[in-house]
Design an enzyme around this catalytic site. Structure first.
Site, short mmCIF file in Angstrom:
data_model
loop_
_atom_site.label_atom_id
_atom_site.label_comp_id
_atom_site.label_asym_id
_atom_site.label_seq_id
_atom_site.Cartn_x
_atom_site.Cartn_y
_atom_site.Cartn_z
N GLU A 355 0.82 -1.21 0.00
CA GLU A 355 0.00 0.00 0.00
C GLU A 355 0.86 1.27 0.00
O GLU A 355 0.48 2.30 0.56
CB GLU A 355 -0.97 -0.01 1.18
CG GLU A 355 -1.90 -1.21 1.16
CD GLU A 355 -2.88 -1.24 2.33
OE1 GLU A 355 -2.93 -0.24 3.08
OE2 GLU A 355 -3.58 -2.25 2.49
N GLU A 453 -4.05 -9.61 0.77
CA GLU A 453 -4.74 -9.44 2.06
C GLU A 453 -6.23 -9.49 1.82
O GLU A 453 -6.75 -8.77 0.97
CB GLU A 453 -4.44 -8.07 2.71
CG GLU A 453 -3.17 -7.95 3.47
CD GLU A 453 -3.12 -6.60 4.18
OE1 GLU A 453 -4.17 -5.93 4.30
OE2 GLU A 453 -2.03 -6.20 4.60
#
Length: 517
Positions: A355, A453
């Site tokens: 991210e 994830e």
């Protein structure tokens, strides 16, 4: 470099300025969750949603003057559980019965606070923020507006440039007191979270005319969601091409689980503790562990456990606040640690950045260069497997990531259906699969895609129809397992009590390993 921040309240601002200073000490909130793609949002827990509103400070109309011993509670339901003023115009005994208010969505109001001030001129209220560098702050603040002699409390927003590091109070109110001591009312921004609020019964005896405030003393969260529709239209993902380097992915809805070697208090686990954790994950049927960084002796300890248990690893180079520049010493330290460890037979995939685009730690160009740097250094040290980076779906879709797509061998994203307010737990799998499909298509559709994830929390606020809870988690994990489990990394093995609760009150509650035992 200038930074841009959003200020919500004094406490939140102070926390945000200091919470991410040191990744090695605080783990840089490796698993912090957010709303990801367009249409994915999380209703805040108790943070301020800012917009311009007007109204009385209490949002309640006082009842007509009561007689002694009469009930003085207002007629009709209260809007939000702010203290309700009750007028007691004459001496006597007044009874205010108990009441309950159910708040179904986060509500921001302009409430009031009182303080006693001596004679003189005073500066009150405003929003206090602590910044570490020149920062532009956009924040809501409570103030007073006077029109035709009527004073109204309002919430406004302002943009303020903090010219250097320091503590700043934005948009305070100046008031002058002409008597020795007086009580003044200060408008404040107040957020009411979803929940059931109760004000107990009050009996009071007054000797003079007075106003009694009956506060709501407790709140029990109420996160009921409407029943899911009987018929749904799940997203049908495109079947990806086969993975390179011997194949990634699993079978039977199980492949990989995220793992970080932290105790509940955030300290590092010993090798024996790591081995016990990994045995539990292996016993649940997973073949692969995803680790994020090299801190806490992750590679030596998790690597040794993986070798003993026959597990494979997805390893990572974590990019935090210092940024993505190749001169970042933290990144260089991780690269050196991975090369020194060099247990390439255990490694199925290297993930460069988690991210990093979404958080603004890397530009597209910087991340591309870092991926190529890792390819060069790890390749020179003997690694021959695939590389990727992973990010939230919005980061992939809203930028020109073609150069990153060229640099990676497989496409990856983090996708959490809980942050989409229109997704029921039972629809989590199709939602996650559809999100991955968007990212695979963004990179041309010719490379295999994997979710790095995905999961569902056991506690937190209701985000539309996406509610947290043990039963909801079980339903969501089942859906993900059946739909895309073979290509997904479940998040996470255990809860993370060391983390802050976060705006959705869910950050500590993503542990799902127990569902696979």
């Amino acid at each position: 470099m200038k930074a841009v921040a959003v200020a919500t309240a004094a406490a939140a601002l102070v926390g945000s300025a200091s919470a991410h200073r040191n990744h090695r000490n605080a783990h840089q909130a490796l698993f912090e969750k957010r709303g990801y793609a367009e249409g994915e949002t999380c209703i805040p827990g108790c943070t301020t949603i800012w917009k311009t509103i007007t109204g009385e400070a209490t949002l309640h109309t006082p009842p007509p003057p009561p007689k002694p011993t009469a009930t003085a509670w207002p007629t009709g339901p209260a809007v939000v559980p702010t203290p309700i003023p009750q007028v007691c115009p004459t001496p006597g005994t007044y009874t205010f019965p108990a009441t309950t208010i159910v708040v179904t969505e986060t509500t921001t109001v302009c409430a009031a606070s009182t303080t006693e001030l001596p004679k003189g001129t005073h500066t009150l209220g405003g929003v206090t923020t602590v910044v570490e560098t020149e920062t532009t702050v956009v924040c809501p603040y409570a103030t007073q507006s006077t029109k035709d002699g009527v004073v109204t409390n309002v919430i406004e927003t302002t943009t303020y440039v903090c010219p250097s590091a320091g503590t700043y109070t934005i948009a305070p109110i100046t008031t002058t007191v002409s008597v020795p001591v007086t009580t003044v009312v200060i408008p404040v921004v107040t957020t009411v979270c979803p929940g059931t609020y109760t004000a107990p019964a009050v009996v009071t005896v007054v000797e003079t005319s007075t106003v009694v405030f009956c506060p709501f003393e407790s709140a029990t969260p109420t996160f009921a969601a409407p029943a899911p529709p009987k018929e749904t239209s799940p997203v049908v993902p495109v079947t990806p091409p086969k993975a390179p380097s011997g194949g990634l992915g699993g079978a039977g809805g199980k492949w990989a689980m995220t793992y970080t070697p932290y105790r509940p208090d955030g300290t590092c686990k010993e090798a024996s503790e790591v081995l016990a954790d990994c045995k539990s994950i292996a016993h649940a049927g997973f073949t692969t562990l995803r680790v994020y960084s090299t801190d806490c002796n992750t590679l030596p300890n998790v690597g040794a456990a993986a070798k003993e248990l026959g597990l494979q690893l997805i390893i990572g180079v974590f990019v935090g606040k210092p940024g993505c520049d190749n001169g970042n010493p933290d990144v260089s330290h991780q690269i050196a640690a991975i090369k020194e460890w060099a247990q390439w037979d255990l490694v199925k995939l290297v993930v460069v950045g988690n991210e990093a685009l979404f958080n603004g730690f890397c530009t597209v160009g910087q991340l591309k260069e870092l991926i190529y740097r890792c390819k060069s250094e790890f390749g020179g040290a003997g690694y021959t497997g695939p590389f990727t980076t992973t990010d939230v779906v919005s980061a992939w879709l809203t930028q020109d990531v073609s150069s990153i797509c060229d640099a990676i061998d497989v496409v990856a994203c983090n996708a959490h259906a809980y942050f989409n307010a229109n997704t029921y737990p039972s629809q989590a799998g199709p939602f996650v699969a559809g999100q991955l499909d968007l990212v695979v298509k963004k990179c041309g559709g010719n490379k295999p895609g994997y979710v790095m994830e995905t999961g569902w929390p056991t506690a937190g606020v209701c985000n539309g129809v996406a509610c947290a809870g043990p039963a909801e988690q079980a339903e969501a994990i089942k859906s993900i397992k059946e739909t895309i489990g073979d290509r997904a990394v479940f998040f996470s093995a255990t809860d993370d009590p060391w983390k802050a609760p976060g705006s959705c009150n869910c950050e500590q509650h993503w542990g799902c390993g127990q569902l696979f035992q």
